[in-house]
Design a protein around this motif. Structure first.
Motif, PDB file in Angstrom:
ATOM      1  N   ARG A 101       0.823  -1.205   0.000  1.00  0.00           N
ATOM      2  CA  ARG A 101       0.000   0.000   0.000  1.00  0.00           C
ATOM      3  C   ARG A 101       0.865   1.266   0.000  1.00  0.00           C
ATOM      4  O   ARG A 101       1.961   1.275   0.557  1.00  0.00           O
ATOM      5  N   SER A 102       0.338   2.307  -0.603  1.00  0.00           N
ATOM      6  CA  SER A 102       1.102   3.545  -0.751  1.00  0.00           C
ATOM      7  C   SER A 102       1.307   4.235   0.596  1.00  0.00           C
ATOM      8  O   SER A 102       0.457   4.178   1.482  1.00  0.00           O
ATOM      9  N   GLN A 103       2.451   4.873   0.740  1.00  0.00           N
ATOM     10  CA  GLN A 103       2.717   5.643   1.943  1.00  0.00           C
ATOM     11  C   GLN A 103       2.429   7.119   1.721  1.00  0.00           C
ATOM     12  O   GLN A 103       2.647   7.938   2.610  1.00  0.00           O
ATOM     13  N   GLY A 104       1.954   7.439   0.519  1.00  0.00           N
ATOM     14  CA  GLY A 104       1.789   8.834   0.129  1.00  0.00           C
ATOM     15  C   GLY A 104       0.894   9.622   1.075  1.00  0.00           C
ATOM     16  O   GLY A 104       1.217  10.741   1.464  1.00  0.00           O
ATOM     17  N   SER A 105      -0.237   8.982   1.484  1.00  0.00           N
ATOM     18  CA  SER A 105      -1.200   9.722   2.308  1.00  0.00           C
ATOM     19  C   SER A 105      -0.675   9.944   3.712  1.00  0.00           C
ATOM     20  O   SER A 105      -1.285  10.683   4.488  1.00  0.00           O
ATOM     21  N   ARG A 106       0.425   9.308   4.076  1.00  0.00           N
ATOM     22  CA  ARG A 106       0.926   9.434   5.452  1.00  0.00           C
ATOM     23  C   ARG A 106       2.191  10.284   5.523  1.00  0.00           C
ATOM     24  O   ARG A 106       2.903  10.288   6.517  1.00  0.00           O
ATOM     25  N   ARG A 107       2.473  10.984   4.417  1.00  0.00           N
ATOM     26  CA  ARG A 107       3.665  11.832   4.382  1.00  0.00           C
ATOM     27  C   ARG A 107       3.717  12.815   5.539  1.00  0.00           C
ATOM     28  O   ARG A 107       4.756  13.047   6.147  1.00  0.00           O
TER      29      ARG A 107
END
Lengths: 291, 288
Positions: A101-107
């Protein structure tokens, strides 16, 4: 108050030589516990057993709900690997993002954690270029991101300067304030007295466990010094047995228990009694966290 | 210059096949090599390439110089030895390099013995050093398949693989993926060695895997740079090695590996990250 961790007749060790034996007790939820003791007292082994990295020879560890985060001694990490600080901290997201899963939203959470430990601006630096203190700060940022209910720290301030230590202790106290359970293996008694309400004094067995002031007495400390570092190749099989948690299936074990009349203090038994039969390894699997 | 580089491929079908085979290998093997290098397993992969020999030899004894038989044998032997060594490491106190060395020595000796039981000196040479100019359709399809599987699996296990390299203890505390990821990675190494064996032979199969990876270390610092740089180095080495082999009438396999070696030496001299030339030019240090 429910227990975050419970040890029942816990014996841990390597190659049958106990590093920690017959440990009983519970750690309450939200407790801030220092684990102190001489080198070789079994502090690291105990923490490793809690995360499931060292099997229990006997007894069991019970774990409450909630995730568990563990800070190993830093020298177990390959710092030559070309990884950025941001990526190292992002490892803490594993329980939520898994492998894909992407870590983008948790930057934002990552940036906040890095800022909290005072490493703002270091996101792109490779971990091999950090100083010892900066690296330890990065590992604490990873712990923040892990957002765990139970946090285990193995000698977190070894080789770390006073200012960084102060910053990190403040962070530990903040975790304590947030109701997290924190266990830290430490050597600096002044630090323990100043910040840790409860202490476990370990010297291969629990010498004392309770409120810090009551535990860190000169008598207890000197007793701990005597008990540790007693690795003996020819040590007799330990016959101490609390009679719980084991299924005794033959008469010989009963005989071993009978030989225990000397009491727990003198932890040695006559070799002749034990000659000819080995102690049984009861491999109670530790109650592992699922996932 | 560009004409002499391209002419042999325009002119001859077998050169085009060799080039396609090497380019496919250049895309799949170097990324695996980058991780081998970063995990300090470079020598281990060298040893592992010897381990596929008994499998190839068994295939050779059963079916002669048949590609599918030797490939299957090589894959099976490599996987068995890699898994055995990894299992022994994970369950005993012996370190991985020691258990690997033990297994691979046994495998290499067994392989040479098997080939010498039946087969000529030429067969042995062919198996040890490959024959990139004789790649047929089957071999090209096999190489393509290996590259596809490699890239897909690498993408799937990339995150846990990095974690397993940097901080295996951390990965163990948050997940049970460490073991499977390690085995999957070893599987990729074996697959790419078997792929490399088609073109370069068992002894040089590691060449296109490791040399470009080590070369990339002088040009890039993190994974996002290392992997593309290693692929680029492998592509350049394949192209120039094959062209050199054609013009100078050299054996193709060694020429490709030597071209990769040449790139490595060049990078060692002028590479911006730790290259020797950059050590000579001393730039004034910064304020902070």
């Amino acid at each position: 108050m429910s227990a975050a961790l419970a040890f029942r007749h816990l014996t841990l060790g390597y190659d049958r030589h106990p590093a920690v034996h017959h440990l009983d007790g519970t750690v309450d939820r939200g407790e801030l516990l220092a684990i102190v003791g001489p080198n070789g007292a079994g502090k690291s082994t105990l923490l490793k057993a809690i995360v499931g990295d060292v099997p229990c020879l006997e007894g069991a560890i019970g774990r409450g709900d909630g995730a568990l985060a563990y800070l190993p001694q830093a020298d177990e990490i390959d710092r030559t690997f070309p990884l950025s600080v941001l990526d190292l901290v992002a490892m803490g997201l594993w329980s939520r993002t898994g492998p894909w899963r992407s870590q983008g939203s948790r930057r934002a959470a990552l940036a906040a954690a890095i800022e909290t430990v005072g490493l703002g601006g270091f996101e792109g630096r490779l971990i091999g270029t950090l100083s010892g203190g900066q690296f330890q700060r990065a590992l604490f940022a990873r712990l923040i991101v892990q957002d765990a209910a139970v946090i285990l720290l193995d000698e977190p301030f070894r080789g770390i300067d006073a200012r960084t230590t102060d910053d990190l202790i403040r962070l530990i106290l903040r975790w304590h304030g947030e109701g997290r359970t924190v266990l830290a293996a430490l050597h600096d008694m002044a630090q323990v007295r100043a910040h840790f309400p409860r202490t476990l004094l370990l010297a291969r067995e629990a010498v004392a466990w309770g409120a810090t002031a009551a535990v860190l007495t000169p008598a207890n400390l000197s007793r701990a010094g005597r008990l540790s570092e007693a690795w003996d190749e020819t040590a007799a099989v330990c016959g101490r047995d609390d009679g719980h948690g084991h299924a005794h299936d033959d008469a010989q074990d009963t005989e071993a228990q009978g030989a225990e009349a000397q009491g727990a203090e003198a932890h040695r038994h006559d070799d002749r009694i034990h000659a000819g039969h080995g102690h049984h390894h009861h491999d109670h699997a530790p109650a592992r966290k699922a996932g | 210059m560009s004409e002499s580089l391209l002419a042999p491929f325009l002119e001859f079908g077998f050169m085009r096949r060799a080039l396609v085979g090497c380019l496919v290998l250049s895309v799949s093997a170097p990324p695996v090599g980058v991780f081998l290098m970063l995990r300090r397993m470079s020598l281990m992969s060298e040893a592992m390439s010897h381990a596929i020999l008994p499998g190839v030899a068994t295939g050779f004894i059963v079916a002669g110089l048949s590609l599918p038989a030797m490939t299957f044998g090589g894959l099976a032997a490599g996987l068995v030895v890699a898994l055995l060594a990894a299992a022994v490491t994970r369950t005993t106190m012996v370190r991985e390099d020691a258990s690997l060395a033990a297994f691979y020595l046994i495998a290499l000796a067994g392989g040479v013995l098997l080939i010498s039981l039946r087969g000529s000196q030429l067969d042995l040479l062919h198996i040890l050093f490959g024959n990139v100019l004789a790649l047929d359709d089957g071999a090209l399809v096999l190489l393509g398949g290996i590259a596809t599987v490699t890239l897909v699996v690498m993408a799937a296990i990339f995150r846990p693989l990095v974690m397993e390299c940097v901080d295996p203890l951390f990965l163990r505390t948050v997940s049970r993926a460490g073991g499977p990821v390690h085995f999957a990675f070893l599987g990729l190494v074996v697959m790419n060695l078997v792929g490399g064996f088609q073109a370069l032979g068992t002894l040089l199969a590691v060449g296109l895997m490791l040399l470009p990876a080590v070369t990339a270390r002088f040009w890039a610092s993190d994974l996002t740079g290392l992997i593309p740089a290693s692929i680029l180095a492998a592509v350049v080495a394949s192209l120039s090695g094959l062209a050199l082999a054609y013009h100078l009438d050299l054996p193709a396999g060694p020429a490709i590996v030597l071209a990769a070696g040449g790139l490595y030496v060049l990078s060692l001299l002028i590479g911006p990250r730790g290259g020797l030339a950059h050590r000579l030019i001393r730039r004034r240090h910064l304020e902070a």
